[in-house]
Structures are given as structure tokens and as C-alpha cells.
Design an enzyme around this catalytic site. Structure first.
Site, mmCIF file in Angstrom:
data_model
loop_
_atom_site.group_PDB
_atom_site.id
_atom_site.type_symbol
_atom_site.label_atom_id
_atom_site.label_comp_id
_atom_site.label_asym_id
_atom_site.label_seq_id
_atom_site.Cartn_x
_atom_site.Cartn_y
_atom_site.Cartn_z
ATOM 1 N N SER A 15 -5.583 -12.440 -15.239
ATOM 2 C CA SER A 15 -5.530 -11.974 -16.510
ATOM 3 C C SER A 15 -6.723 -11.228 -17.025
ATOM 4 C CB SER A 15 -5.332 -12.960 -17.593
ATOM 5 O OG SER A 15 -5.995 -13.993 -17.773
ATOM 6 N N MET A 92 -10.294 -19.590 -7.238
ATOM 7 C CA MET A 92 -10.570 -21.235 -7.114
ATOM 8 C C MET A 92 -11.075 -21.647 -5.939
ATOM 9 S SD MET A 92 -9.654 -21.854 -10.130
ATOM 10 C CE MET A 92 -9.680 -23.357 -10.345
ATOM 11 N N ASN A 109 -19.292 -14.932 -12.676
ATOM 12 C CA ASN A 109 -18.059 -15.896 -12.798
ATOM 13 C C ASN A 109 -17.853 -16.258 -14.310
ATOM 14 O OD1 ASN A 109 -16.252 -17.578 -11.893
ATOM 15 N ND2 ASN A 109 -17.532 -19.507 -12.415
ATOM 16 N N HIS A 111 -16.154 -19.153 -16.702
ATOM 17 C CA HIS A 111 -15.814 -20.860 -16.646
ATOM 18 C C HIS A 111 -15.341 -21.161 -18.095
ATOM 19 C CE1 HIS A 111 -15.662 -24.802 -15.162
ATOM 20 N NE2 HIS A 111 -16.331 -25.124 -16.051
ATOM 21 N N LEU A 146 -22.635 -25.266 -8.139
ATOM 22 C CA LEU A 146 -21.259 -24.937 -8.884
ATOM 23 C C LEU A 146 -21.421 -25.017 -10.515
ATOM 24 C CD1 LEU A 146 -18.251 -24.774 -8.492
ATOM 25 C CD2 LEU A 146 -18.279 -27.419 -8.777
ATOM 26 N N GLN A 175 -10.820 -15.206 -26.135
ATOM 27 C CA GLN A 175 -12.003 -14.957 -25.958
ATOM 28 C C GLN A 175 -12.734 -14.346 -24.634
ATOM 29 O OE1 GLN A 175 -13.876 -15.095 -28.750
ATOM 30 N NE2 GLN A 175 -12.093 -15.667 -29.921
#
Length: 214
Positions: A15, A92, A109, A111, A146, A175
């Protein structure tokens, strides 16, 4: 201003990938998505990318003996598209340091938490369990740590007493679709860069929570 070449890595529905592709094709990003790569052949986002005229590729992690072997092959595949920017959009996989260092300052990235809170997985349930009054999403540079690279931009959402994890996920995703294409544009247009001191936007060092609108 030359258009940058963007490669997006996904594992699922794609998405966020779709919103970035749409923004790019509408001229809202100073870059072109040249490929979408997944570690899962079943990723629904691959079909969406193909429908948008984007080249796709699958590199299944199960075909490799180690994380290092996989990342070495993935790096070769990504580089075959000559990217200026690499975007993780629901990819992932925990990436090796060799991979993250190769794309240092060029890889983003997204998150689903207000980093540094809730690195890793299951962020929505963790926010609910903690009784948080707000939750959100962060876009950050990818580093060896990470979910630990410098935050560029965050968006917050309220947490209501009756919320489920699915409620939070849906609210956060709205958002995500707003802020991720914006940050990709910043990086492609040269406004955003990663320095030894952290993320800089228009020459100004960003704070721990990233850009703060007045």
C-alpha cells in the site's frame, strides 16, 4: 533537476509502495520508481506494481542458506536497476550491515510507531498494552541498528479507549500514505541528506523526532 531512480522493496500488500508510485507518476516526487522487488512471490503488491507499469522481481529468502548470502544476492539485484534511492515499504527482513552500509544515506524505511518507541514488530498491540494516549508512524534513514536510524518525519494519531490493534493500524496507515511520498521527494530532490550528525533537511539538523512543523 534530474529525476532519481527509485527501487522499492516489499513483502506484502504494497500500500505504501502504491502511494509512492502514484505520487511519482503524478509528478509529486522528483524521481521515478524503476523496480519493485519482493522476498515473497505471493506479495500482492507485485501485481499492483505491474499494473502501474513498473518492473518487478522476486528473490525468495528461503532459497538462501544464510542472511548474508541472501543480502549479497539482493544487493546485486537492486543494483542491477541502478537506483539512487532505495525505499523499504513493508519489507519484512532484518538487513545485514553490509547491505545497509552499501546504501548508506540512500535508503528509507517507514515504521508504525513513534520511534524510538516500539522498535520491531507488533507495535499497535504494544502501544495499546502500554496505555498510550497517542501512537503514530516514523520515516527514518536505514542504518545498521534495527529501526534505529535518524528519524526524518513522524505523524501522530490519537489512541481511544475502545481501540483494537486493527483500528490503530488503519488510522496509522492513513498517515503513512501522507508522509512517506513526501520524505521520498525530499531525498530525491536533494533537500534531505544523512550526515555524521544525523538527518538534515534544507541544511538544518533535525531533532530526535525528525522534522517539526511550526
Amino acid at each position: 533537476m534530474s529525476h532519481k531512480r527509485i527501487v522499492i522493496l516489499i513483502s506484502g500488500s504494497g500500500s505504501n509502495m502504491q502511494t509512492i508510485v502514484a505520487a511519482s507518476q503524478a509528478g509529486k516526487i522528483a524521481g521515478e520508481v524503476v523496480a519493485v522487488i519482493s522476498n515473497k512471490a505471493s506479495a500482492a503488491g507485485l501485481g499492483k506494481a505491474q499494473a502501474a507499469g513498473i518492473a518487478t522481481a522476486v528473490l525468495a529468502h528461503g532459497d538462501f542458506a544464510s542472511r548474508e548470502d541472501y543480502d549479497a544476492a539482493l544487493l546485486q539485484l537492486v543494483d542491477s536497476f541502478h537506483p539512487d534511492v532505495v525505499v523499504l515499504a513493508g519489507f519484512m527482513r532484518i538487513l545485514t550491515s553490509a547491505f545497509t552500509q552499501h546504501y548508506h544515506g540512500r535508503m528509507l524505511n517507514i515504521h508504525p510507531s513513534l520511534l524510538p518507541k516500539y522498535k520491531g514488530v507488533d507495535t499497535h498491540n504494544r502501544a495499546l498494552a502500554a496505555g498510550d494516549s497517542e501512537h503514530g508512524v516514523s520515516v527514518h534513514f536505514v542504518t545498521e541498528e534495527l529501526d534505529g536510524g535518524p528519524v526524518i518525519l513522524q505523524a501522530k494519531v490519537p489512541v481511544f479507549a475502545e481501540d483494537t490493534a486493527a483500528d490503530l493500524q488503519a488510522r496509522v496507515q492513513v498517515q503513512e500514505h501522507g508522509i512517506y511520498p513526501l520524505v521520498v521527494h525530499w531525498l530525491c530532490s536533494g533537500r534531505l541528506r544523512l550526515t555524521a550528525a544525523g538527518a538534515e533537511l534544507d541544511g538544518e539538523l533535525l531533532g530526535p523526532q525528525g522534522y517539526a512543523a511550526d
